[in-house]
Write a protein that holds these residues in place. Structure first.
Motif, short mmCIF file in Angstrom:
data_model
loop_
_atom_site.label_atom_id
_atom_site.label_comp_id
_atom_site.label_asym_id
_atom_site.label_seq_id
_atom_site.Cartn_x
_atom_site.Cartn_y
_atom_site.Cartn_z
N ASN A 141 36.18 54.84 28.05
CA ASN A 141 36.20 53.39 27.79
C ASN A 141 37.28 52.95 26.81
O ASN A 141 37.43 51.75 26.56
CB ASN A 141 34.83 52.94 27.30
CG ASN A 141 33.84 52.98 28.43
OD1 ASN A 141 33.98 52.29 29.43
ND2 ASN A 141 32.86 53.83 28.32
N TYR A 142 38.00 53.92 26.28
CA TYR A 142 39.04 53.68 25.28
C TYR A 142 39.96 52.50 25.65
O TYR A 142 40.20 51.61 24.83
CB TYR A 142 39.82 55.00 25.14
CG TYR A 142 40.96 55.07 24.20
CD1 TYR A 142 40.94 55.91 23.10
CD2 TYR A 142 42.13 54.33 24.42
CE1 TYR A 142 42.01 56.01 22.23
CE2 TYR A 142 43.20 54.42 23.56
CZ TYR A 142 43.13 55.26 22.47
OH TYR A 142 44.20 55.35 21.62
N PRO A 143 40.48 52.46 26.90
CA PRO A 143 41.42 51.36 27.21
C PRO A 143 40.78 49.98 27.18
O PRO A 143 41.46 48.99 26.92
CB PRO A 143 41.90 51.68 28.63
CG PRO A 143 41.50 53.09 28.90
CD PRO A 143 40.32 53.39 28.04
N ILE A 144 39.47 49.92 27.41
CA ILE A 144 38.80 48.61 27.35
C ILE A 144 38.68 48.15 25.90
O ILE A 144 38.87 46.98 25.59
CB ILE A 144 37.42 48.64 28.03
CG1 ILE A 144 37.59 49.11 29.48
CG2 ILE A 144 36.76 47.26 27.98
CD1 ILE A 144 36.38 48.97 30.34
N ASP A 172 40.77 44.74 21.56
CA ASP A 172 41.53 44.56 20.30
C ASP A 172 42.59 43.47 20.45
O ASP A 172 42.84 42.69 19.52
CB ASP A 172 42.31 45.85 19.94
CG ASP A 172 41.44 47.03 19.64
OD1 ASP A 172 40.25 46.84 19.32
OD2 ASP A 172 41.95 48.18 19.74
N ILE A 173 43.22 43.47 21.60
CA ILE A 173 44.36 42.57 21.82
C ILE A 173 43.86 41.18 22.22
O ILE A 173 44.27 40.16 21.66
CB ILE A 173 45.26 43.15 22.93
CG1 ILE A 173 45.82 44.51 22.49
CG2 ILE A 173 46.39 42.18 23.30
CD1 ILE A 173 46.39 45.36 23.63
N LEU A 174 42.95 41.16 23.19
CA LEU A 174 42.52 39.87 23.75
C LEU A 174 41.67 39.07 22.77
O LEU A 174 41.65 37.85 22.81
CB LEU A 174 41.76 40.10 25.06
CG LEU A 174 42.58 40.77 26.19
CD1 LEU A 174 41.72 41.01 27.42
CD2 LEU A 174 43.82 39.95 26.55
N LEU A 218 31.46 43.31 26.75
CA LEU A 218 31.57 42.23 27.75
C LEU A 218 32.64 42.60 28.79
O LEU A 218 32.42 42.45 30.00
CB LEU A 218 31.90 40.90 27.07
CG LEU A 218 30.87 40.39 26.05
CD1 LEU A 218 31.38 39.17 25.31
CD2 LEU A 218 29.54 40.08 26.74
N LEU A 219 33.77 43.10 28.31
CA LEU A 219 34.86 43.46 29.23
C LEU A 219 34.53 44.70 30.05
O LEU A 219 34.93 44.82 31.20
CB LEU A 219 36.17 43.65 28.46
CG LEU A 219 36.69 42.42 27.69
CD1 LEU A 219 37.94 42.76 26.89
CD2 LEU A 219 36.96 41.24 28.64
N ASN A 220 33.76 45.61 29.44
CA ASN A 220 33.26 46.79 30.16
C ASN A 220 32.58 46.39 31.47
O ASN A 220 32.74 47.03 32.50
CB ASN A 220 32.17 47.49 29.34
CG ASN A 220 32.64 48.76 28.69
OD1 ASN A 220 33.40 49.51 29.28
ND2 ASN A 220 32.19 48.99 27.48
N GLU A 230 45.62 43.50 33.29
CA GLU A 230 44.72 43.48 34.46
C GLU A 230 43.31 43.04 34.07
O GLU A 230 42.66 42.30 34.80
CB GLU A 230 44.66 44.85 35.12
CG GLU A 230 45.74 45.02 36.17
CD GLU A 230 45.98 46.48 36.51
OE1 GLU A 230 45.01 47.26 36.48
OE2 GLU A 230 47.13 46.83 36.80
N VAL A 231 42.86 43.51 32.92
CA VAL A 231 41.53 43.11 32.43
C VAL A 231 41.50 41.59 32.27
O VAL A 231 40.56 40.92 32.70
CB VAL A 231 41.19 43.81 31.08
CG1 VAL A 231 39.96 43.19 30.42
CG2 VAL A 231 40.98 45.30 31.30
N ALA A 232 42.56 41.05 31.65
CA ALA A 232 42.63 39.59 31.43
C ALA A 232 42.65 38.86 32.78
O ALA A 232 41.90 37.89 32.98
CB ALA A 232 43.88 39.25 30.63
N ARG A 233 43.47 39.34 33.70
CA ARG A 233 43.59 38.70 35.02
C ARG A 233 42.25 38.69 35.74
O ARG A 233 41.82 37.68 36.28
CB ARG A 233 44.59 39.45 35.89
CG ARG A 233 46.01 38.93 35.80
CD ARG A 233 46.86 39.39 36.99
NE ARG A 233 47.09 40.82 37.04
CZ ARG A 233 48.03 41.47 36.36
NH1 ARG A 233 48.84 40.82 35.55
NH2 ARG A 233 48.18 42.77 36.48
#
Ligand code: TYM
Length: 330
Positions: A128-131, A136-138, A94-96, A160-163
């Motif tokens: 895609n590792y950072p996503i 994991d965190i979100l 989804l975040l990807n 930034e992903v969250a924002r």
């Protein structure tokens, strides 16, 4: 008032070393009472680089043993294996779809690996590792993430992903803070790069004392100290940087003084280091030996932890899908 939540992760990609311990695990243990704690053995991250499938189960087990032995008591925190909670990869997808590709290409770790190995020899998973890390965190809506300094960019990326998600789909994810441990960048034995599993410049957390000494004995010191009588600069000596992690203030002052006046030789300085390090790691090694005799306990606590995680993670994924217009009535 309920406790704030932290999450952090460690890859089962090789031996857990002193960099992992002083940069992360030691701090995780300190935070156990203050926070509601989630720690993950991130096996999905470990498969983004070439690896031997036959060795992976053993490495996951070793990582669980080392972390538990170091103080991550399953009664006091949720220690789980990432792939036991498949919702992580669902949120990752989804975040990807809500993250621009350019952001991923700019990540230092990806750029380094691409330069080292070339486009054809790195996986899409690595890009895609950072996503996945953000997921994991979100997924636990964590308030903070305790890590070593090398993870700072990944955490900025997570915020930034969250924002970006919140701007597009409505305020949902909190932006997690970064908590950096005291050994924020433990150097490798060569004194050149940071201690790392892949560089073979590490001291394993639970290595026997004799093996540790075999590594410390020839390890780099201040180059100015060619002979016993040469004075040195402790702040140019990698061995002194290890002392700062395990040696008490008084003895540390003596070592500084000894180094600058040539009052102490490098080998003696290393012997003191080995003894002080042993005081920290011996109890961890002993607890680990005990845990090795209880494989069911280790397995059962990982399973129970995954079950707890899945309930939380499912809710986040369902709410995220709903905000993105998925999973509703059609
Ligand atoms: P990993 O497995 O490389 O390292 C685990 C933790 O150890 C810290 N660390 C160090 N700290 C100081 N000096 C060193 N030489 C050193 N080497 C490692 C790392 O900073 C880290 O805190 N991408 C992460 C794993 C991950 C993660 C997450 C972390 C996946 N999902 C979610 C936090 C939150 C990694 O590869 O860590």
């Amino acid at each position: 008032m309920s406790k704030k939540r932290i999450l952090s992760g460690i890859q089962p990609s090789g031996t857990i070393h002193l960099g992992n311990y002083f940069g992360a695990i030691e701090n995780w243990v300190k935070l156990l009472d203050e926070y509601e704690c989630f720690f993950s053995i991130v096996d999905y991250h470990a498969i983004t680089a070439p690896y031997d499938a036959a060795l992976l189960p053993g490495r996951i087990r070793e990582a669980a043993l080392d972390n538990m032995a170091a103080g991550l008591d399953p009664e006091r925190c949720t220690l789980f294996v990432q792939s036991h909670v498949p919702e992580h990869t669902e949120l990752c997808w989804l975040l990807n779809c809500a993250t621009p590709l350019g952001e991923l290409f700019r990540m230092t770790q990806f750029k380094d690996k691409r330069q080292q190995h070339g486009w054809e020899n790195i996986s899409a998973g690595l890009l895609n590792y950072p996503i996945l890390q953000a997921a994991d965190i979100l997924i636990y809506r964590a308030d903070a993430v305790p890590v070593g300094e090398d993870q700072a960019q990944h955490l900025e990326f997570t915020r930034e992903v969250a924002r970006r998600f919140n701007t597009k789909f409505g305020q949902y994810f909190a932006e997690p803070k970064t908590i950096i441990g005291r050994g924020k960048r433990v150097m490798g034995l060569d004194g050149v790069g940071k201690m790392s599993k892949s560089m073979n410049n590490f001291i394993g957390l639970t290595e026997p004392a004799e093996a540790v000494w075999e590594k410390l004995r020839p390890a780099k010191t201040d180059e100015a100290r060619q002979r016993r009588s040469d004075p040195g600069d402790p702040f140019k000596c990698n061995i002194y940087s290890y002392h700062e992690l395990v040696t008490g203030d008084e003895q540390l002052a003596e070592i500084r003084q000894g180094c600058t006046t040539a009052g102490i030789g490098c080998i003696d300085c290393k012997k003191i280091l080995a003894a002080n390090l042993e005081k920290v790691v011996a109890p961890i090694r002993e607890r680990r030996a005990e845990l090795e005799k209880k494989p069911e306990y280790v397995r059962d606590s990982l399973m129970a932890a995954a079950e707890k995680c899945r309930a939380i993670a499912r809710k986040t994924v369902d709410e995220t899908k709903s905000l993105m217009g998925l999973g509703g009535q059609i």
